[in-house]
Design a protein around this motif. Structure first.
Motif, PDB file in Angstrom:
ATOM      1  N   ARG A 227       2.602  -4.108   0.445  1.00 36.66           N
ATOM      2  CA  ARG A 227       1.375  -3.567   1.037  1.00 36.66           C
ATOM      3  C   ARG A 227       0.390  -3.121  -0.048  1.00 36.66           C
ATOM      4  NH1 ARG A 227       1.812  -2.369   6.674  1.00 36.66           N
ATOM      5  NH2 ARG A 227       0.007  -0.998   6.424  1.00 36.66           N
ATOM      6  N   PHE A 228       0.892  -2.641  -1.161  1.00 33.44           N
ATOM      7  CA  PHE A 228       0.007  -2.267  -2.269  1.00 33.44           C
ATOM      8  C   PHE A 228      -0.642  -3.508  -2.868  1.00 33.44           C
ATOM      9  CE2 PHE A 228       3.457   0.974  -2.289  1.00 33.44           C
ATOM     10  CZ  PHE A 228       2.706   2.061  -1.909  1.00 33.44           C
ATOM     11  N   GLU A 229       0.132  -4.600  -2.952  1.00 35.93           N
ATOM     12  CA  GLU A 229      -0.418  -5.859  -3.462  1.00 35.93           C
ATOM     13  C   GLU A 229      -1.481  -6.409  -2.526  1.00 35.93           C
ATOM     14  OE1 GLU A 229       0.188  -7.115  -6.439  1.00 35.93           O
ATOM     15  OE2 GLU A 229       1.449  -5.350  -6.772  1.00 35.93           O
ATOM     16  N   ILE A 230      -1.241  -6.295  -1.217  1.00 34.50           N
ATOM     17  CA  ILE A 230      -2.232  -6.737  -0.237  1.00 34.50           C
ATOM     18  C   ILE A 230      -3.519  -5.936  -0.396  1.00 34.50           C
ATOM     19  CG2 ILE A 230      -2.787  -6.798   2.229  1.00 34.50           C
ATOM     20  CD1 ILE A 230      -0.921  -9.050   1.377  1.00 34.50           C
ATOM     21  N   THR A 263       1.552   2.452   5.433  1.00 33.41           N
ATOM     22  CA  THR A 263       2.797   2.340   4.664  1.00 33.41           C
ATOM     23  C   THR A 263       3.664   3.579   4.843  1.00 33.41           C
ATOM     24  OG1 THR A 263       1.596   0.993   3.056  1.00 33.41           O
ATOM     25  CG2 THR A 263       3.728   1.860   2.381  1.00 33.41           C
ATOM     26  N   VAL A 264       3.038   4.739   4.865  1.00 38.60           N
ATOM     27  CA  VAL A 264       3.785   5.980   5.092  1.00 38.60           C
ATOM     28  C   VAL A 264       4.473   5.938   6.453  1.00 38.60           C
ATOM     29  CG1 VAL A 264       3.555   8.464   5.489  1.00 38.60           C
ATOM     30  CG2 VAL A 264       2.361   7.395   3.567  1.00 38.60           C
ATOM     31  N   ASN A 265       3.723   5.585   7.497  1.00 35.03           N
ATOM     32  CA  ASN A 265       4.286   5.546   8.846  1.00 35.03           C
ATOM     33  C   ASN A 265       5.411   4.525   8.960  1.00 35.03           C
ATOM     34  OD1 ASN A 265       2.587   7.554   9.722  1.00 35.03           O
ATOM     35  ND2 ASN A 265       1.107   6.175  10.660  1.00 35.03           N
ATOM     36  N   ALA A 266       5.191   3.333   8.375  1.00 38.70           N
ATOM     37  CA  ALA A 266       6.213   2.285   8.438  1.00 38.70           C
ATOM     38  C   ALA A 266       7.475   2.715   7.704  1.00 38.70           C
ATOM     39  CB  ALA A 266       5.674   0.985   7.855  1.00 38.70           C
ATOM     40  N   SER A 267       7.303   3.392   6.592  1.00 37.09           N
ATOM     41  CA  SER A 267       8.452   3.827   5.795  1.00 37.09           C
ATOM     42  C   SER A 267       9.352   4.770   6.582  1.00 37.09           C
ATOM     43  CB  SER A 267       7.968   4.514   4.513  1.00 37.09           C
ATOM     44  OG  SER A 267       9.053   4.971   3.748  1.00 37.09           O
ATOM     45  N   LEU A 279       6.779   6.478  -0.849  1.00 38.59           N
ATOM     46  CA  LEU A 279       5.891   7.553  -0.411  1.00 38.59           C
ATOM     47  C   LEU A 279       5.115   8.152  -1.589  1.00 38.59           C
ATOM     48  CD1 LEU A 279       8.074   9.414   2.244  1.00 38.59           C
ATOM     49  CD2 LEU A 279       6.426   7.568   2.568  1.00 38.59           C
ATOM     50  N   GLN A 280       5.762   8.278  -2.735  1.00 39.23           N
ATOM     51  CA  GLN A 280       5.075   8.783  -3.918  1.00 39.23           C
ATOM     52  C   GLN A 280       4.000   7.800  -4.368  1.00 39.23           C
ATOM     53  OE1 GLN A 280       5.368  11.790  -5.332  1.00 39.23           O
ATOM     54  NE2 GLN A 280       3.755  11.250  -6.806  1.00 39.23           N
ATOM     55  N   ARG A 281       4.312   6.504  -4.271  1.00 37.71           N
ATOM     56  CA  ARG A 281       3.314   5.477  -4.611  1.00 37.71           C
ATOM     57  C   ARG A 281       2.105   5.580  -3.693  1.00 37.71           C
ATOM     58  NH1 ARG A 281       4.875   0.455  -6.839  1.00 37.71           N
ATOM     59  NH2 ARG A 281       2.796  -0.246  -6.213  1.00 37.71           N
ATOM     60  N   CYS A 282       2.352   5.846  -2.422  1.00 28.32           N
ATOM     61  CA  CYS A 282       1.252   6.003  -1.461  1.00 28.32           C
ATOM     62  C   CYS A 282       0.344   7.162  -1.876  1.00 28.32           C
ATOM     63  CB  CYS A 282       1.801   6.265  -0.060  1.00 28.32           C
ATOM     64  SG  CYS A 282       2.608   4.857   0.720  1.00 28.32           S
ATOM     65  N   LYS A 283       0.957   8.255  -2.243  1.00 32.61           N
ATOM     66  CA  LYS A 283       0.200   9.442  -2.655  1.00 32.61           C
ATOM     67  C   LYS A 283      -0.660   9.134  -3.880  1.00 32.61           C
ATOM     68  CE  LYS A 283       0.953  14.331  -3.822  1.00 32.61           C
ATOM     69  NZ  LYS A 283       1.985  15.398  -3.951  1.00 32.61           N
ATOM     70  N   GLU A 284      -0.084   8.447  -4.845  1.00 33.14           N
ATOM     71  CA  GLU A 284      -0.810   8.093  -6.063  1.00 33.14           C
ATOM     72  C   GLU A 284      -1.896   7.063  -5.794  1.00 33.14           C
ATOM     73  OE1 GLU A 284       2.360   6.756  -8.522  1.00 33.14           O
ATOM     74  OE2 GLU A 284       3.188   8.768  -8.867  1.00 33.14           O
ATOM     75  N   PHE A 285      -1.589   6.107  -4.912  1.00 34.02           N
ATOM     76  CA  PHE A 285      -2.539   5.031  -4.624  1.00 34.02           C
ATOM     77  C   PHE A 285      -3.814   5.573  -3.999  1.00 34.02           C
ATOM     78  CE2 PHE A 285      -4.473   1.890  -1.867  1.00 34.02           C
ATOM     79  CZ  PHE A 285      -4.508   0.755  -2.661  1.00 34.02           C
ATOM     80  N   VAL A 286      -3.664   6.361  -2.936  1.00 36.63           N
ATOM     81  CA  VAL A 286      -4.857   6.828  -2.239  1.00 36.63           C
ATOM     82  C   VAL A 286      -5.655   7.806  -3.106  1.00 36.63           C
ATOM     83  CG1 VAL A 286      -3.894   8.855  -1.029  1.00 36.63           C
ATOM     84  CG2 VAL A 286      -5.698   7.479   0.055  1.00 36.63           C
ATOM     85  N   LYS A 287      -4.973   8.581  -3.943  1.00 38.57           N
ATOM     86  CA  LYS A 287      -5.670   9.493  -4.847  1.00 38.57           C
ATOM     87  C   LYS A 287      -6.529   8.721  -5.843  1.00 38.57           C
ATOM     88  CE  LYS A 287      -4.861  13.310  -8.092  1.00 38.57           C
ATOM     89  NZ  LYS A 287      -3.833  14.169  -8.755  1.00 38.57           N
ATOM     90  N   LYS A 288      -6.031   7.576  -6.270  1.00 39.43           N
ATOM     91  CA  LYS A 288      -6.765   6.762  -7.240  1.00 39.43           C
ATOM     92  C   LYS A 288      -7.855   5.917  -6.590  1.00 39.43           C
ATOM     93  CE  LYS A 288      -6.167   2.884 -10.450  1.00 39.43           C
ATOM     94  NZ  LYS A 288      -5.200   1.878 -10.995  1.00 39.43           N
ATOM     95  N   GLU A 289      -7.521   5.253  -5.479  1.00 44.02           N
ATOM     96  CA  GLU A 289      -8.422   4.253  -4.900  1.00 44.02           C
ATOM     97  C   GLU A 289      -9.428   4.835  -3.908  1.00 44.02           C
ATOM     98  OE1 GLU A 289      -8.626   1.328  -5.996  1.00 44.02           O
ATOM     99  OE2 GLU A 289      -6.771   1.154  -7.156  1.00 44.02           O
TER     100      GLU A 289
END
Length: 335
Positions: A227-230, A263-267, A279-289
């Motif tokens: 999902r991050f790649e998408i 992604t959080v919900n699916a996880s 979940l940690q990747r999600c937190k970092e991703f949205v903070k950055k993007e």
């Protein structure tokens, strides 16, 4: 057989239990000028034999056997071999109404459209209709209203339930990203972003099958990393098309959906265990993007106040969010 007007593409992989119903629903169409492309993606059960059986008894059916490469590679092979002026996709465990292609084709021809959309329902293994999904409240005929386009772009990925002009796909290099899951989440928004003509028929013509057996939760959550790649692919493609500023709100929401909230919900809901690394990747991703995601109009529109509070809690403490999410789900199911 004359040159078909429609190419129906069905990727097939280990679906012997459902495949016959899918194929029969297509071959029983009231509109007959179509070809059915069955792309056997290295099936290990009897799916390939079922495909061959139908190609032997119906000249409209063409079968392609290939090594397993995923649903994207199967659909892309279908696009490359399609001869019809219009193309559509059906998942091999779903089925369609017998008048679906007649209705969509007539609308497409009448206005020379890029896309015609229709509605779908979600059905479980017991044959129960879980939900009827309507895109708009009324039919739309040959009209691309910008507010509708933006809404469509944020509705997530469902490649089926539509008919596409093949030259539109080819001209805009609209193929499915291979070797990734959640490929529809990339393909569909790019289709809507680039379409020049559009119609919508408000009728449930497509039946989407979902296995709701609670014992079948998935074990391998590593697919969620795709999902991050998408999300990154969407960002890249919108930039290449010079659309990232025009559709900033929509692109930001797609990044939120693919790299964070969805992604959080699916996880938490789809897998047998919670992958805290994701979940940690999600937190970092949205903070950055999308650091100001809370202000995104689509985020505020599509998520309830409670959901937004929980996602805010997620940014503070992931484990506390998980507890809150499960408690909210339990309360929801008892109401």
């Amino acid at each position: 057989m004359n040159i078909p007007q429609i190419s129906v593409i069905v990727p097939v992989y280990n679906v012997e239990k459902y495949l016959t119903q899918c194929i029969e629903s297509i071959l029983s169409q009231t509109y007959q000028e179509f070809e059915l492309l069955l792309i056997d993606d290295g099936s290990e059960d009897n799916s390939g034999s079922i495909c061959d059986h139908y190609s032997n008894i119906d000249s409209r059916v063409h079968v392609f056997h290939k090594e397993n490469g995923g649903v994207s590679s199967a659909r892309n092979m279908g696009i490359e071999h399609a001869k019809g002026e219009w193309v559509c996709f059906v998942d091999s465990d779903d089925w369609v109404e017998e008048s679906m292609y007649k209705e969509l084709y007539e609308e497409a021809v009448k206005y020379d459209l890029d896309i015609v959309d229709t509605d779908y329902d979600i059905i479980n293994a017991k044959g129960e209709v879980l939900n009827k999904c309507h895109i708009f409240t009324n039919d739309i005929h040959n009209e691309v209203v910008e507010c509708n386009r933006r809404r469509l772009m944020t509705m997530g990925g469902s490649v089926w339930g539509k008919i596409y002009k093949r030259t539109f796909l080819l001209k805009n290099n609209l193929y499915f990203p291979e070797n990734l899951f959640y490929e529809d989440n990339c393909f569909v928004p790019l289709v809507y972003a680039q379409m020049k003509s559009y119609s919508y028929i408000r009728q449930c013509n497509y039946h989407y099958f979902v296995n709701t057996d609670s014992t079948t939760k998935k074990k391998n959550s590593s697919y969620l990393y795709d999902r991050f790649e998408i999300a990154n692919l969407l960002k890249l493609r919108f930039k290449e098309l010079n659309l990232e500023k025009i559709y900033k709100e929509e692109l930001d929401f797609l990044l939120i959906l693919n790299g964070f909230s969805g992604t959080v919900n699916a996880s938490i809901t789809t897998y047998t265990y919670i992958n805290y690394d994701i979940l940690q990747r999600c937190k970092e991703f949205v903070k950055k993007e999308v650091p100001n995601y809370c202000n995104n109009r689509w985020y505020k529109c599509k998520y309830s106040f409670l959901e937004r509070i929980l996602f805010y809690l997620f940014q503070i403490n992931i484990k506390l969010y998980v507890v809150g999410f499960k408690l909210a789900q339990k309360i929801k199911h008892t109401i």
